[in-house]
Design a protein around this motif. Structure first.
Motif, short mmCIF file in Angstrom:
data_model
loop_
_atom_site.label_atom_id
_atom_site.label_comp_id
_atom_site.label_asym_id
_atom_site.label_seq_id
_atom_site.Cartn_x
_atom_site.Cartn_y
_atom_site.Cartn_z
N TYR A 393 -16.63 -23.19 -13.69
CA TYR A 393 -16.22 -24.40 -12.80
C TYR A 393 -15.81 -23.62 -11.27
CZ TYR A 393 -13.16 -28.26 -10.90
OH TYR A 393 -12.90 -29.37 -10.26
N ARG A 394 -14.80 -22.45 -11.26
CA ARG A 394 -14.49 -21.86 -10.38
C ARG A 394 -14.55 -20.36 -10.66
NH1 ARG A 394 -12.44 -25.39 -6.38
NH2 ARG A 394 -11.25 -27.01 -7.01
N ALA A 395 -15.63 -19.57 -10.40
CA ALA A 395 -15.72 -18.49 -10.83
C ALA A 395 -15.38 -17.33 -9.46
CB ALA A 395 -17.21 -17.90 -11.04
N GLY A 396 -15.10 -17.84 -8.33
CA GLY A 396 -14.59 -16.78 -7.29
C GLY A 396 -15.73 -15.99 -6.82
N LYS A 397 -15.48 -15.37 -6.09
CA LYS A 397 -16.51 -14.52 -5.14
C LYS A 397 -17.02 -13.14 -5.79
CE LYS A 397 -15.99 -16.48 -0.76
NZ LYS A 397 -15.83 -16.26 0.69
N GLN A 398 -15.86 -12.74 -6.76
CA GLN A 398 -16.02 -11.43 -7.67
C GLN A 398 -17.22 -11.76 -8.85
OE1 GLN A 398 -12.87 -9.36 -9.02
NE2 GLN A 398 -12.14 -8.78 -6.90
N PRO A 399 -18.20 -10.81 -8.69
CA PRO A 399 -19.54 -11.21 -9.57
C PRO A 399 -19.23 -10.87 -11.02
CG PRO A 399 -19.89 -9.07 -8.41
CD PRO A 399 -18.85 -9.66 -8.00
N ALA A 400 -18.21 -10.39 -11.47
CA ALA A 400 -17.93 -9.80 -12.92
C ALA A 400 -18.62 -10.75 -14.05
CB ALA A 400 -16.66 -9.34 -13.21
N VAL A 401 -18.21 -11.83 -14.13
CA VAL A 401 -18.57 -12.89 -15.15
C VAL A 401 -20.10 -13.12 -14.65
CG1 VAL A 401 -18.55 -15.12 -15.79
CG2 VAL A 401 -16.46 -13.92 -15.49
N ILE A 402 -20.48 -13.45 -13.77
CA ILE A 402 -21.95 -13.70 -13.51
C ILE A 402 -22.73 -12.35 -13.80
CG2 ILE A 402 -23.72 -14.38 -11.59
CD1 ILE A 402 -21.26 -16.18 -11.90
N ASN A 403 -22.60 -11.12 -13.55
CA ASN A 403 -23.16 -10.13 -13.88
C ASN A 403 -23.40 -9.85 -15.39
OD1 ASN A 403 -23.57 -9.34 -11.22
ND2 ASN A 403 -21.88 -7.82 -10.99
N ALA A 404 -22.30 -10.27 -16.07
CA ALA A 404 -22.22 -10.17 -17.46
C ALA A 404 -23.60 -11.27 -17.85
CB ALA A 404 -20.85 -10.61 -18.07
N LEU A 405 -23.33 -12.34 -17.53
CA LEU A 405 -24.35 -13.37 -17.74
C LEU A 405 -25.79 -12.96 -17.48
CD1 LEU A 405 -22.47 -16.74 -16.86
CD2 LEU A 405 -22.89 -15.51 -19.16
N ILE A 406 -25.99 -12.28 -16.50
CA ILE A 406 -27.44 -11.99 -15.86
C ILE A 406 -27.90 -10.62 -16.82
CG2 ILE A 406 -28.43 -10.71 -13.89
CD1 ILE A 406 -26.83 -12.32 -11.96
N ALA A 407 -26.81 -9.70 -17.25
CA ALA A 407 -27.32 -8.52 -18.26
C ALA A 407 -27.64 -9.23 -19.23
CB ALA A 407 -26.14 -7.88 -18.14
N ALA A 408 -27.08 -10.38 -19.91
CA ALA A 408 -27.58 -10.91 -21.15
C ALA A 408 -28.75 -11.40 -21.15
CB ALA A 408 -26.42 -11.70 -21.52
N ALA A 409 -28.88 -12.20 -20.04
CA ALA A 409 -30.56 -13.03 -19.96
C ALA A 409 -31.50 -11.74 -19.64
CB ALA A 409 -30.63 -13.87 -18.54
N GLU A 410 -31.23 -10.60 -19.01
CA GLU A 410 -32.23 -9.46 -18.93
C GLU A 410 -32.49 -8.76 -20.06
OE1 GLU A 410 -30.66 -7.67 -15.65
OE2 GLU A 410 -31.48 -8.89 -14.01
N ALA A 411 -31.47 -8.89 -20.92
CA ALA A 411 -31.50 -8.44 -22.25
C ALA A 411 -32.44 -9.07 -23.41
CB ALA A 411 -30.22 -7.78 -22.97
N GLY A 412 -32.85 -10.42 -22.77
CA GLY A 412 -33.59 -11.06 -23.58
C GLY A 412 -32.87 -12.22 -24.40
N LYS A 413 -31.57 -12.34 -24.16
CA LYS A 413 -30.85 -13.44 -24.95
C LYS A 413 -30.92 -14.76 -24.20
CE LYS A 413 -27.67 -9.64 -25.55
NZ LYS A 413 -28.31 -8.97 -26.82
N SER A 414 -30.50 -15.68 -25.16
CA SER A 414 -30.72 -16.98 -24.50
C SER A 414 -29.37 -17.40 -23.81
CB SER A 414 -30.96 -17.99 -25.67
OG SER A 414 -30.80 -19.36 -25.15
N VAL A 415 -29.43 -17.67 -22.64
CA VAL A 415 -27.98 -17.74 -21.82
C VAL A 415 -28.17 -19.07 -21.10
CG1 VAL A 415 -26.53 -16.76 -20.14
CG2 VAL A 415 -27.93 -15.31 -21.44
N THR A 416 -27.17 -19.80 -21.20
CA THR A 416 -27.10 -21.11 -20.42
C THR A 416 -25.70 -21.23 -19.89
OG1 THR A 416 -28.07 -22.25 -22.26
CG2 THR A 416 -26.83 -23.63 -20.90
N ALA A 417 -25.64 -21.63 -18.64
CA ALA A 417 -24.61 -21.55 -17.87
C ALA A 417 -24.48 -23.07 -17.02
CB ALA A 417 -24.63 -20.54 -16.61
N VAL A 418 -23.38 -23.60 -17.26
CA VAL A 418 -23.17 -24.95 -16.77
C VAL A 418 -22.64 -24.76 -15.65
CG1 VAL A 418 -21.89 -26.94 -17.19
CG2 VAL A 418 -23.13 -26.13 -19.09
N VAL A 419 -22.92 -24.90 -14.61
CA VAL A 419 -22.29 -24.75 -13.30
C VAL A 419 -21.92 -25.74 -12.61
CG1 VAL A 419 -22.84 -23.46 -10.87
CG2 VAL A 419 -23.64 -22.69 -12.78
#
Length: 728
Positions: A393-419
């Motif tokens: 909903y509000r993740a702010g400008k710091q990318p920590a949460v986003i980076n974790a989701l990106i890392a998971a997707a790049e590792a081949g996991k199924s990642v869904t984000a409801v933005v």
């Protein structure tokens, strides 16, 4: 921000009461929502007068009250002005038309702004005494004058663009929250008058720090006026004044919008050009200059035109935040370092092992939000994790949460984000995150067009022993590393199979519109949350009528929904003891004989912003904390949360977590006296008397071990136990 307030009132000698709320035509069953919000913002501002706070923290409260008021005009007042312009006569729950509400809002907001200026005057004196100076125009010595002139020539002059105001030069567009200075000049060569306007660029610092050992600042508009002769050589300044503009900043969703991302990208650009809602004029502005601004920006002085105010000698109170950032730790709260949950440490930092062993509750900001990041980072790196689903909903400008989701997707996991693109004032940042996530291979979903997805839930599916196990995080606050340092919220971690199944259905509902069936734990809006809440209140009412103990304790940000308020009135008069902790808006009128005699409402405003939603129902037990039904939620009790948002309500059934939340968090809120205000039946708020044994809930949780460390990891004798039995 939204963010952080009695009888020590600033204007207690005023002839007009400042905190009255519209009784409307319904006999006074409800307080007006907008006036209740203004009363909340006054509580925030009055913390600037609290001598218990360090001086710069008091200034921060004043700045926050200014920022809050700006947003209120840009959204709430703008909405009412829009209704008025379209001749919409829909009445508020307290029976007022948009025009009637606007009349009362403007009067109260004017009083509030006058109080803000008075508080600023008092704080300015105290800051001077503490060696932190915001200089007045007549307080600049010769050495400072010389430095300021050089600074103006090199750092300010090059980025200013004066614009003549005459038939050949139409009045320029002033952006939202834009501040400008208008000049009346006379050319010395022929006595020709000319009028000029200079906009202060948004990127320009509002306050200039002067060189030297002391902290000295001067407002940039004062410097501009002081050296206007350098900007306008050959002219004499006959008048100069500052003004500021606030514009309609709400975004309406059009049903035919097929591409939400493109729609919001365009809407954000339009926002800065919305109609003028408030025109702030510097006090004492020459009549001729004021007349020009009213004509060009006021849109007419009556009806649907802009609200025009004289706002003292310092426009933009919110900009004082820059002074708060001064390097004066002696004038700020002592630094506080949140704890990492001991329960996770016991398992060597393995979040999944700790959650498998036992449900965990984490109390922010006293316990660090890093535990949520650790949960997501571990999921991203764990080869046994196959899927992650996450609401944003509000993740702010710091990318920590986003980076974790990106890392998971790049590792081949199924990642869904409801933005959620409709998170007001975070739309632009959320579009940026959505694009970054999609580029990394995350499946990005934007949810419903008409509803906001406000639930804060993270779901991780992990392969264990040939089967899949679901781990869930439910938060009462956003996945926002910055606000998690100042908002009090709960994080609940569980590997309960039923909760995991329900959470999966919730995500399927959002992403595929698949109606949830047979959900046994998680309760959703707009599906059935309202009905379940009403049923819980009705049960307490029935318990009271049958002679059983009956009580309701609820903590939230706002209480507005009329149907729920009526149910609380009914429960009260049946004998249910109702204690409500409502930080902000409260439309319920407490303490009225025959209507709400058993209802008490308090608001807590202090160092941290109370944000968690916790609801408890006595359940007919003589000792309520032995059998109360307890819930956490992402929702407030407002029509939008019940009817137009995806929210969750989760029962807390683990005995240890149940007691931690009820006996510690809830009770600490109920017995706090140092930061609490009581809502009275006339709509005013009175600061609670701390008494002989004052209690500050924020200090309590800062100085005691974490909730998640209770039990085996921390001796029971170390943690003072609050209890409804003793404390309420």
């Amino acid at each position: 921000m939204t963010r952080p307030a009695h009888i020590a009132r600033l204007d207690q000698d005023d002839d007009e009461p400042y905190a009255g709320t519209g009784a409307g035509t319904d006999g006074g069953r409800y307080f007006n929502r907008e006036l209740s919000w203004l009363a909340f913002n006054r509580r925030v501002m009055e913390e600037a007068c609290n001598p218990a706070h360090p001086l710069l923290e008091r200034l921060r409260f004043l700045s926050i009250s200014g920022s809050n008021l700006d947003e209120f005009f840009m959204v709430r007042v703008a909405g009412l002005k829009g209704q008025q312009s379209k001749d919409v006569d829909r009445r508020s729950v307290d029976g007022l038309t948009p025009g009637q509400q606007l009349s009362e809002i403007v009067a109260e907001a004017d009083r509030l702004m006058d109080s803000q200026q008075a508080v600023w005057g008092d704080l300015r004196v105290l800051l001077d005494e503490a060696g932190l100076h915001v200089l007045r125009r007549d307080a600049v010595d010769d050495a400072t004058e010389e430095w300021l002139e050089g600074h103006f020539r090199t750092q300010i002059f090059p980025i200013l663009t004066p614009q003549a105001l005459d038939p050949a030069h139409p009045f320029p567009f002033i952006p939202n929250k834009g501040m400008s200075v208008i000049f009346d000049l006379v050319r010395t060569s022929d006595d020709e008058p000319i009028r000029e306007l200079v906009m202060l660029p948004a990127a320009m610092p509002r306050f200039i720090r002067l060189p030297g050992d002391e902290d000295r600042y001067v407002a940039v508009e004062s410097v501009l006026k002081r050296f206007a002769g350098l900007l306008f050589p050959g002219y004499v300044v006959h008048g100069a004044a500052t003004f500021r503009v606030l514009r309609d900043s709400d975004i309406e969703i059009e049903e035919e919008a097929e591409d939400l991302v493109r729609y919001f990208a365009n809407a954000i650009k339009r926002r800065r050009r919305g109609r003028v809602i408030r025109l702030e004029l510097e006090t004492g502005m020459p009549d001729a200059l004021a007349a020009v601004l009213k004509e060009e920006l006021g849109g007419g002085l009556t009806g649907t035109g802009a609200i025009i105010t004289e706002s003292g000698n310092l426009l933009g109170i919110n900009d004082l935040e820059a002074i708060v950032d001064a390097d004066r730790p002696d004038l700020k709260f002592p630094p506080f370092t949140p704890r990492f949950p001991e329960r996770i440490r016991e398992f060597g930092g393995d979040c999944f092992a700790a959650i498998r062993a036992k449900d965990i509750v984490v109390h922010h900001p006293y316990e660090t939000f890093d535990v949520v990041l650790a949960f997501l980072k571990q999921a991203a790196a764990d080869p046994d994790v196959v899927a992650i689903k996450q609401t944003l909903y509000r993740a702010g400008k710091q990318p920590a949460v986003i980076n974790a989701l990106i890392a998971a997707a790049e590792a081949g996991k199924s990642v869904t984000a409801v933005v959620e693109l409709k998170a007001r004032f975070d739309e632009e940042q959320n579009i940026v995150w959505a694009s970054a996530l999609e580029r990394a291979g995350v499946q990005v979903v934007y949810g419903f067009i008409d509803w906001k997805t406000h639930a804060k839930v993270s779901l991780v599916v992990r392969r264990e022993g040939g089967q899949f196990r679901t781990y869930c995080h439910f938060g009462t606050g956003n996945y926002h590393p910055i606000t998690a340092k100042i908002y009090t919220d709960l994080s609940f971690f569980t590997a309960d199979r039923q909760i995991g199944s329900d959470a999966s259905q919730m995500f399927n509902y959002i992403t595929g519109y698949v109606e949830p069936v047979a959900m046994k734990s998680v309760i959703l809006s707009p599906h059935d949350l309202r009905a379940r809440l009403v049923a819980l209140i009705d049960t307490e009412t029935a318990n009271a009528r049958s002679g059983c103990p009956a009580a309701i304790w609820a903590k939230m940000n706002s209480l507005v929904d009329p149907s729920v308020i009526e149910k609380l009135y009914e429960a009260s008069e049946a004998g249910v003891v109702v204690d409500l902790i409502i930080r902000g808006i409260c439309c319920l009128r407490p303490g009225v004989p025959g209507m709400s005699s058993n209802i008490r409402v308090k608001s807590i405003v202090g160092r941290f912003l109370e944000h968690s939603r916790i609801w408890a129902f006595g359940n007919g037990k003589a000792l309520p904390n032995d059998g109360a039904q307890l819930f956490i939620s992402s929702a407030d009790w407002m029509p939008r949360n019940f009817d137009r948002r995806v929210e969750y309500m989760l029962p807390i059934e683990n005995p240890t977590v149940h007691d931690q939340i009820l006996d510690q968090v809830m009770v600490a809120n109920l017995i706090d006296t140092e930061q609490s205000w009581e809502l009275l039946a006339d709509g005013s708020y009175a600061r609670e008397d701390p008494g002989d044994r004052p209690f500050n809930l924020h200090r309590y949780f800062m100085t005691n071990p974490s909730l998640s460390g209770r039990g085996d990891s921390v001796g029971a004798d170390i943690v003072p136990t609050l209890s409804l039995r003793r404390g309420h």
